[in-house]
Design an enzyme around this catalytic site. Sequence first.
Site, PDB file in Angstrom:
ATOM      1  N   ASP A  42      76.666  49.564 122.844  1.00  0.00           N
ATOM      2  CA  ASP A  42      75.729  48.858 121.953  1.00  0.00           C
ATOM      3  C   ASP A  42      75.337  49.685 120.736  1.00  0.00           C
ATOM      4  O   ASP A  42      74.501  49.286 119.931  1.00  0.00           O
ATOM      5  CB  ASP A  42      74.468  48.454 122.729  1.00  0.00           C
ATOM      6  CG  ASP A  42      73.754  49.656 123.335  1.00  0.00           C
ATOM      7  OD1 ASP A  42      74.165  50.802 123.047  1.00  0.00           O
ATOM      8  OD2 ASP A  42      72.792  49.464 124.092  1.00  0.00           O
ATOM      9  N   ASP A 174      71.566  64.029  82.768  1.00  0.00           N
ATOM     10  CA  ASP A 174      70.228  63.452  82.539  1.00  0.00           C
ATOM     11  C   ASP A 174      69.188  64.568  82.551  1.00  0.00           C
ATOM     12  O   ASP A 174      69.487  65.712  82.902  1.00  0.00           O
ATOM     13  CB  ASP A 174      69.894  62.362  83.578  1.00  0.00           C
ATOM     14  CG  ASP A 174      70.035  62.854  85.011  1.00  0.00           C
ATOM     15  OD1 ASP A 174      69.884  64.076  85.241  1.00  0.00           O
ATOM     16  OD2 ASP A 174      70.321  62.039  85.896  1.00  0.00           O
ATOM     17  N   LYS A 197      69.496  59.732  80.146  1.00  0.00           N
ATOM     18  CA  LYS A 197      70.020  58.603  80.929  1.00  0.00           C
ATOM     19  C   LYS A 197      68.955  57.531  81.073  1.00  0.00           C
ATOM     20  O   LYS A 197      67.789  57.842  81.301  1.00  0.00           O
ATOM     21  CB  LYS A 197      70.442  59.113  82.313  1.00  0.00           C
ATOM     22  CG  LYS A 197      70.889  58.025  83.272  1.00  0.00           C
ATOM     23  CD  LYS A 197      71.527  58.619  84.538  1.00  0.00           C
ATOM     24  CE  LYS A 197      70.539  59.002  85.597  1.00  0.00           C
ATOM     25  NZ  LYS A 197      71.148  59.585  86.792  1.00  0.00           N
TER      26      LYS A 197
END
Length: 303
Positions: A42, A174, A197
Amino acid sequence: MALHSAEKRLTIPLPGNEDLARAIAATGDYQLGSLETRNFPDGESYLRFLDDVEGRDVDLICTLAHPNENFLPVIFAADAAREFKARSVNLVTPYLAYMRQDKRFNAGEAITSRTFARLVSSSFDSLLTIDPHLHRYHALSEIYTIPATSLASAPVLAKWISHNIEKPLLIGPDEESEQWVSQIGALSGAPFTVLRKTRYGDRNVEIHMGDLSQWQGRTPVLVDDIASSGRTMVEAAKQLAQQGLAKPVCVVVHGLFADDAYERLSAIAEKVVSTDCVPHTSNNISVAELLAEAINAAEKERA
Ligand code: R5P
């Protein structure tokens, strides 16, 4: 003097972290331990310690890329180690997940970085990681309540770049990347520049690049802490091409490379290189020694 093996730290990898754990253990006086793990039909996890952890300092090595599947097993392992009376249970996670949702950008959002930090702090005695995404938080201690050490990969990245790239121009895609490129620049003596950015969505970013024509003749080296969708680096690489610069070498600390990110980036880059903080085919730079030195230093401090 070598410690008696019963007193050595136990370095135990969670599944997928075996190479790094072996490399860490090989650098010092550590004993490499192991866990038996499997999934029940499971999907639930089964874990069994194959070493006696009683009275031992246990370092669980578990990078947290794909945290939703990797976190529960390491929490189970930590809890069991405590139950078996380990002296300390420490999380060595070269990539620390859930650092980017560090603010509520929209009403109703969960600040998952805080919840995650609380869960980790309640299960471990200490945390060791590399270049966590510290943006609006300035230190891990703002959200982690256990001793949390953050190592910088800049020295190993600077060494790799110096040995492998002629006349590099370091480029941070960035503003947040300035912390990494400036350090690598200082260590390697290479010039660096930082772009801007704007992010519009998970896979939609715009990169603002000024005129870089003065750097013609240099090899652009895009450096970022994380490549996830890869769009940040891809957009930066596209702009470099538009300015007639050479294809970039992309150097990333945590190569998460979701979906086809690596293929997209490889198609536009000269080369894509990552550290082994996250196991990936692009791994070229090892952080094992960096981690082992820090574990050793912490051990000496405690002695
Ligand atoms: C975010 O600000 C980071 O520093 C990375 O630039 C970012 O996570 C990269 O994401 P992606 O590869 O999805 O553009």
